[in-house]
Motif scaffolding. Structure first.
Motif: not given
Length: 300
Positions: A180-182, A205-209, A260-264
């Protein structure tokens, strides 16, 4: 008989737990011994304090009045005894700590095990559970939670590193299904679902910017314990959602791949927390001092 007040303490614990069995475990007694203890107290008082059935335990009207009067008096007695004990020079006795399982694993080796080696006369009772408890009402000296979950009326001491979630999968799973990319891509994947202590299913739960997303994932199995979910993910059953500390070694060894490390992003740090104390015991002071030293050294 702890502090000579075991009968009164037993009544309070049974009332709080709603179960003789749970109270007996908490008090370190057999269920039979606890039942006999309460039976003797009821005989001396001449009233029944509890209604008992095979399925439930509840206070009688007399029992409710008894608890309302005894509870504050008992706390004052225990506080007076704690003040007396605090005069001791050598840390001893029991420290009770309540923590999330993942949080407990973070402090076990660097703090708890080091502490009991240094102070062999202290016994640490470390209780792990998913629910958030009132540490004062349930008789704990300290709690361990992420900073954002610490009650505002508590003193908080940051320990360990800031936490983050980690989405992971086994290499074999990713070879077969892709990555998965997003976060919305998870809807097309098999995921290990998480059941919370209150019975609800957890939304990932995810978060980015500043963009927050919650994903109600689907998958072949629902689990309520991180160690079980880790086994399922290692076996290629699906994608898992963990505290990073629970799968750190698997990621480093290549057994699991982080997604998805950039979303965690990092979350609030872990904190030991406790109510303000005018006369803390020697064991409590020593534990807090060691915690401060351990993580001040770790930050340097």
């Amino acid at each position: 008989m702890r502090d000579g007040l075991v009968e009164l303490e037993a009544v309070i614990v049974i009332a709080n737990k709603g179960s003789f069995r749970a109270a007996a475990l908490d008090l370190g007694l057999s269920t039979t011994a606890l039942s006999n203890l309460i039976g003797k107290l009821e005989k001396r008082l001449g009233v029944r304090l509890f209604n008992r059935t095979t399925r439930s335990v509840s206070l009688t009207d007399a029992g409710r009045q008894f608890v309302e009067q005894v509870n504050p008096a008992l706390r004052e007695i225990q506080q007076a005894m704690a003040v007396a004990r605090s005069q001791q020079d050598i840390p001893s006795g029991t420290l009770r700590i309540n923590a999330f399982p993942t949080a407990a694993r973070e402090i076990l080796a660097p703090l708890v095990l080091a502490f009991i080696r240094r102070y062999p006369e202290v016994h640490v009772d470390l209780v792990t559970e998913g629910r958030i408890v009132d540490i004062v009402a349930e008789g704990f000296d300290l709690g361990l939670r992420s900073a954002d979950l610490v009650p505002t009326d508590m003193i908080a001491l940051p320990v360990a590193k800031p936490q983050s979630f980690a989405v992971v999968a086994a290499p074999a799973y990713l070879e077969a299904r892709g990555s998965p990319m997003v976060p919305p891509d998870l809807f097309t994947h098999s995921c290990i679902r998480i059941r919370l202590p209150n019975g609800a299913l957890y939304r990932w739960h995810f978060e980015k910017d500043g963009d927050a997303v919650q994903i109600d994932v689907q998958g072949p199995i629902t689990l309520d314990e991180a160690s079980l979910a880790r086994i399922a993910v290692l076996k290629g059953t699906g994608i898992g959602f963990f505290m990073e500390a629970d799968v750190r070694d698997d990621i480093a060894a290549g057994r699991l791949v982080r997604l998805l490390q950039d979303w965690t992003p990092q979350r609030a740090p872990l904190c030991l927390y406790y109510p303000g104390r005018r006369n803390p015991s020697a064991a409590f002071r020593a534990f807090i001092d060691m915690a401060r030293t351990t993580w001040s050294v770790g930050k340097s």
